[in-house]
Structure formats: structure tokens, C-alpha cells
Design a protein around this motif. Sequence first.
Motif, short mmCIF file in Angstrom:
data_model
loop_
_atom_site.label_atom_id
_atom_site.label_comp_id
_atom_site.label_asym_id
_atom_site.label_seq_id
_atom_site.Cartn_x
_atom_site.Cartn_y
_atom_site.Cartn_z
N ILE A 384 0.91 -1.09 0.18
CA ILE A 384 -0.10 0.07 0.25
C ILE A 384 0.97 1.22 0.28
CG2 ILE A 384 -2.09 -0.96 1.00
CD1 ILE A 384 0.22 0.82 3.22
N ASN A 385 0.46 2.24 -0.71
CA ASN A 385 1.08 3.53 -0.73
C ASN A 385 0.98 4.34 0.56
OD1 ASN A 385 2.43 3.42 -3.27
ND2 ASN A 385 0.34 3.58 -4.40
N ARG A 386 -0.19 4.54 0.98
CA ARG A 386 -0.46 5.15 2.34
C ARG A 386 -0.31 4.34 3.56
NH1 ARG A 386 -5.36 6.05 2.83
NH2 ARG A 386 -5.05 7.47 4.51
N LEU A 387 0.50 4.72 4.27
CA LEU A 387 0.61 3.99 5.68
C LEU A 387 -0.75 3.91 6.30
CD1 LEU A 387 4.20 5.18 6.64
CD2 LEU A 387 3.39 3.13 5.36
N GLY A 388 -1.53 4.89 6.28
CA GLY A 388 -2.92 4.66 7.05
C GLY A 388 -3.78 3.58 6.47
N SER A 389 -3.32 3.13 5.53
CA SER A 389 -4.12 1.77 4.74
C SER A 389 -3.67 0.66 4.79
CB SER A 389 -4.32 2.17 3.30
OG SER A 389 -4.95 3.39 3.26
N LEU A 390 -2.80 0.25 6.05
CA LEU A 390 -2.07 -0.79 6.45
C LEU A 390 -3.02 -1.97 6.47
CD1 LEU A 390 1.03 -1.64 6.33
CD2 LEU A 390 0.60 -1.87 8.87
N ASP A 391 -4.46 -1.68 7.16
CA ASP A 391 -5.24 -2.66 7.31
C ASP A 391 -5.74 -3.58 6.13
OD1 ASP A 391 -6.44 -0.18 6.56
OD2 ASP A 391 -8.28 -1.06 6.90
N LYS A 392 -5.34 -2.86 4.86
CA LYS A 392 -5.60 -3.66 3.82
C LYS A 392 -4.69 -4.55 3.46
CE LYS A 392 -8.09 0.23 1.56
NZ LYS A 392 -8.18 1.28 0.63
N SER A 393 -3.31 -4.22 3.64
CA SER A 393 -2.22 -4.95 3.70
C SER A 393 -2.37 -6.34 4.60
CB SER A 393 -0.90 -4.66 3.30
OG SER A 393 0.04 -5.29 3.34
N TYR A 394 -2.89 -5.97 5.74
CA TYR A 394 -2.69 -6.98 6.73
C TYR A 394 -3.90 -8.08 6.24
CZ TYR A 394 -3.42 -9.30 11.47
OH TYR A 394 -3.70 -9.93 12.40
N ASN A 395 -5.22 -7.43 6.02
CA ASN A 395 -6.08 -8.63 5.63
C ASN A 395 -5.85 -9.39 4.51
OD1 ASN A 395 -8.00 -7.38 7.52
ND2 ASN A 395 -8.79 -6.05 6.29
N THR A 396 -5.01 -8.86 3.59
CA THR A 396 -4.56 -9.81 2.31
C THR A 396 -3.50 -10.58 2.62
OG1 THR A 396 -3.30 -7.88 1.59
CG2 THR A 396 -5.54 -8.11 0.38
N ALA A 397 -2.59 -10.46 3.54
CA ALA A 397 -1.47 -11.07 4.16
C ALA A 397 -2.16 -12.22 4.89
CB ALA A 397 -0.79 -10.28 5.01
N LEU A 398 -3.25 -12.19 5.67
CA LEU A 398 -3.77 -13.19 6.46
C LEU A 398 -4.52 -14.31 5.42
CD1 LEU A 398 -5.59 -11.46 9.39
CD2 LEU A 398 -3.68 -12.77 9.37
N LYS A 399 -5.05 -13.83 4.12
CA LYS A 399 -5.70 -14.39 3.24
C LYS A 399 -4.59 -15.36 2.49
CE LYS A 399 -9.63 -11.56 2.03
NZ LYS A 399 -10.37 -10.90 1.25
N ALA A 400 -3.51 -14.70 2.01
CA ALA A 400 -2.34 -15.52 1.50
C ALA A 400 -1.84 -16.50 2.59
CB ALA A 400 -1.26 -14.33 1.22
N LEU A 401 -1.94 -16.21 3.92
CA LEU A 401 -1.20 -16.90 4.89
C LEU A 401 -2.11 -18.38 4.82
CD1 LEU A 401 1.14 -17.62 6.93
CD2 LEU A 401 -0.39 -16.53 8.51
N MET A 402 -3.27 -17.95 5.16
CA MET A 402 -4.36 -19.06 4.79
C MET A 402 -4.05 -20.25 3.85
SD MET A 402 -8.46 -19.17 4.92
CE MET A 402 -8.56 -18.58 3.44
N VAL A 403 -4.00 -19.60 2.69
CA VAL A 403 -3.53 -20.44 1.42
C VAL A 403 -2.35 -21.01 1.49
CG1 VAL A 403 -3.44 -20.25 -1.24
CG2 VAL A 403 -4.84 -18.89 -0.11
#
Length: 521
Positions: A384-403
Amino acid sequence: MHLNITMNDVLKRNTFSKAKIAAGSKGLNRLVKWVHVMEVTQIGNLLNGNELILSTGMAWKDNEQVFLSFVLELIELNVSGLCIELGTQLSAVPSCILETAEKHGFPIILFEEEVRFIDITQDLHTYLIQQHYEMITKLESFSQALNQILLSPNPQENILNLLHNSTNMQVVFIHSQKNVTLVPALDSSEQENLLVFIEQEQETSFVVRQPVQVLDHPFAELILCSKDRPMTDLHVLLADRTATALANQLLREMYAAEKKRAEENTWMQEWLEGRHRDDEIEKHLSYLGMKGRHQGASVFCVEMENREAGVSETQYPYIQIVIRSIFEPLGFYILPYVKSDHLIFILINLREVMSYKERVRQGILLARENQKLPSLFMAVGKRINRLGSLDKSYNTALKALMVQTKLPNGKISPLYDDLHMYRLISMIQDKHELEDFIQDYLRPVIEYDAKNNTRLLTTLKVFLMCGGSKQETAGQLYIVRQTLYHRIKQLEELLGKDFMEPGKRQAVEFAAMAHEYLELP
């Protein structure tokens, strides 16, 4: 253990009071590790190097060529010097021998009257053992002093001072960030001259360089140098012990730093939930000491493959230190966050965006190759470009970890951006709907395999993965072309001849990936 007794030291012994240096005086700084009486012409494997040879010349007294060959072999084997007793067997040393020894800086020492070799060997061996004992005593005393210093606060300066006081030599400590500490301190011009001298003399005996390694990664370098005195083995050992003490001190500091960062967990949790503004985040990162402008960030999730209650958490600080040591040199500022079931690292990118993915992949590869890390599932969310939007990266990281946890290790990329079809599969919440889709497109093949104990579904998956290339598919399956042609004909009969047409092919490929996804635990 090599002892630094030279030919000069030997000549000062009482047993050498009547000795004469016939040639090779430039080699009197050669080390002497042992004394050996030799009356043969064929050396073979009798010597290890750095021996002082005592001889009467009996074996080669009548053959100048054998004598010369013997001396040349001693020089090649890095022997310290040759002592010859004249009179009994040999009356003089030929000039060609002396010229050769002088040319190579190989000391030839003459006794012009009878000497007792047993007295020489006994004296020098006793001297060598005494020097060895003295070195061990000094080294033990030095090690005890280091241990005491390590128990004190801020020990680095005291460790470097101890090394200087014990050797009376210049100590240079270069941290990985190129911060240079000198003991004793020098002005800028003297420091520059010293660093040039170290670079020029690094292959000589006037400089000792010791890497300071923490968890198999070089963090600093310790240098001991002198412009007028060569290093002894004791100096090398003292530098080695000092480097080990500095590594322990750095490791302790790193553990303390990780503990302090753990206290940031509450703030980090709020950040991962998207509850901090960009300006708050930037201010906090500045307070933590991050330098440089960032180029976005992503969340990196790590989970141990074999988790045991209570055991995983004890390994977290070690994993954090290793991950940090891997990713920071690749251009990331790392902020760790601990959860009970997995570790989270915020990767703040400090370099150009173009190389971001390649650097992340390189870091994960290095982590997988690290023998001291436990087996880990690793996944990275969207950048993500904006550090305030880190929750989007976190949610997608959890999905990637589940896979990642469902598929075999290495089957798919650890980056969420590279999951492609698996992103769609993971989004389908209704498992029954996914199973219906699989049955609609693959049921004939699945039933055929079950009934006939064949592997048509595997052939289909590889055929699709190879983009329909028959040659590549046959190679991947280790079968001949004719066997593959027969299997493809069977697939056409079961799925229809149009199963590789664009629209249907996409559906069949999605169903095959979904089947693999659901089949795994």
C-alpha cells in the motif's frame, strides 16, 4: 596452537651463544614452532613447517647438489632455519648454498665447535612450552576480564579499552553502518591515514581483522593493528575473544530492543486495524528512529509449521532478530508485532518500488534457507502507498497465509499479488457451492480415476499448468508422447473435445485448482 617465537628469540638463548649467522639474516623473523634433528636427504612428509632443523651434515657432506636440493626443499616447506655443526662431518658450507639461503632469506646458523643437540632441543622445547603456558594464562585472565565487563551497563567502550590496554596496539571497531570507533582516539586526518594503512596491510602480519557475527550475520568488524610490531598468535586470540564478547553484547542489545518493540504492540494493533492517521504514523516512525522517505509498505505474516503450545512463543524473539537481519539490508524498515498464533512484520519500503517484489522474494528465500530458523509459513499482503491503509495489506496477508498453510510448501508464491486464481477461491465462503462447481466440470474425470485407479486428473492439471504444451507435459509427467496422446483423448471423451477452448478451459482450470485447494487439510 601456533606460538610466536622467532629465530631472533632462538639466537638469544644461552645454547646459541657461540652460534654464527652464515646467511639469510633477513629471515630471522621466521616463526619457530618446534626443533627437529635431521640427518637425511629425503624429507617427504617428515615436516609440517616452521621447524628449526639441527644437523651435522652427515647425509650430504660429500654431495653439494644433494645439499642444495635439501636446502631448497626446506625453504619450500617453510622451515624456520637450518643449524649445522661444523667439524665432525662437514668442514664448511659451499658458497652456492649460502647464496641460495641469502636470496630466500633462509637463516643458516653455524656452530664452529661441537655442541650437544640434546641440550638445544631440551632448552627450546622447554621455552616453547613455557611460552604456550604463559599465553594460555594471559588469555584466560583476559577472558575473565571480558566476562566481568559484559555484566556491566554499556560495555562496548570498556571492551575495546581492555583490548587496547592488553596489546598496546591501535583498536578499530567498524559497525555495519560504517560508524568507526578508535581506541585510542585519533583526529580525522590520522584516522584517514590509519584506514588507508589497514587497507594496504590487510594481507600482512601487521593487521588482524575479526568479523563480529551475530546469528551468522556480520554486524561489525574488529581490527587490531600496529605499524611497527607484527601480530603474534596471542594478539590474534585476544582479538577473537574480543569479537565474541562484542557479538554477545550486540545480541543482548538486540534482544533488549526486541523487548522494547514488543511494548509497542497496542499501538501496532491499532495501526493494523486502520485506526491511525497518516500524520500520526509518520510522527511515530520518526520517534522510533526510522530514517529516509518510505515508498509504501506491506504486512509480512509468519506462522510456524509445527506449532506446540508455549514453545512457539519462546522462539519468537529469535525469529524476529533473524528476519530483521535479513530484510533490513534489502532496504526495509522492520516493525514486528506478536500475536499468539503468528508473527507479523510491517515491511516499510525505503527503496524504489520497481525492485520491491524482487527484494521481498529474496528475503523470504534467505529465510527459508536459514538452517537455524524453524519451518515457517510465510505470506506478504498487498503493498500500500498510504501507511494509514495498512489494514488492507494485513487482511490480504492473512488470506495469503491461509492459502499457504493449505497448499504444499513452494506450490504458490508467498505474495498475495501473485496468488491470482487462488484469491478467487479463497473468497468463496460457501464450500458446497465450490464443490458443486468442481463436480460440474470435473466429475467424469474424478469418477473415472476412482473406478480405474488412473491419474487422469493429475494429467489434466499438469497439461493446464503447461499451457497445453504436449512436449512440456510429457516431460513433467515422465511419460512418452504416445501415452500422453492417449490420456488427452480420454480427457476429450470425458470432458468434451472443447475442454481446451478459452471459456471452458478457464472454468476447468479454476475447478482443478479448487479441487486441489479443498482436498488438502
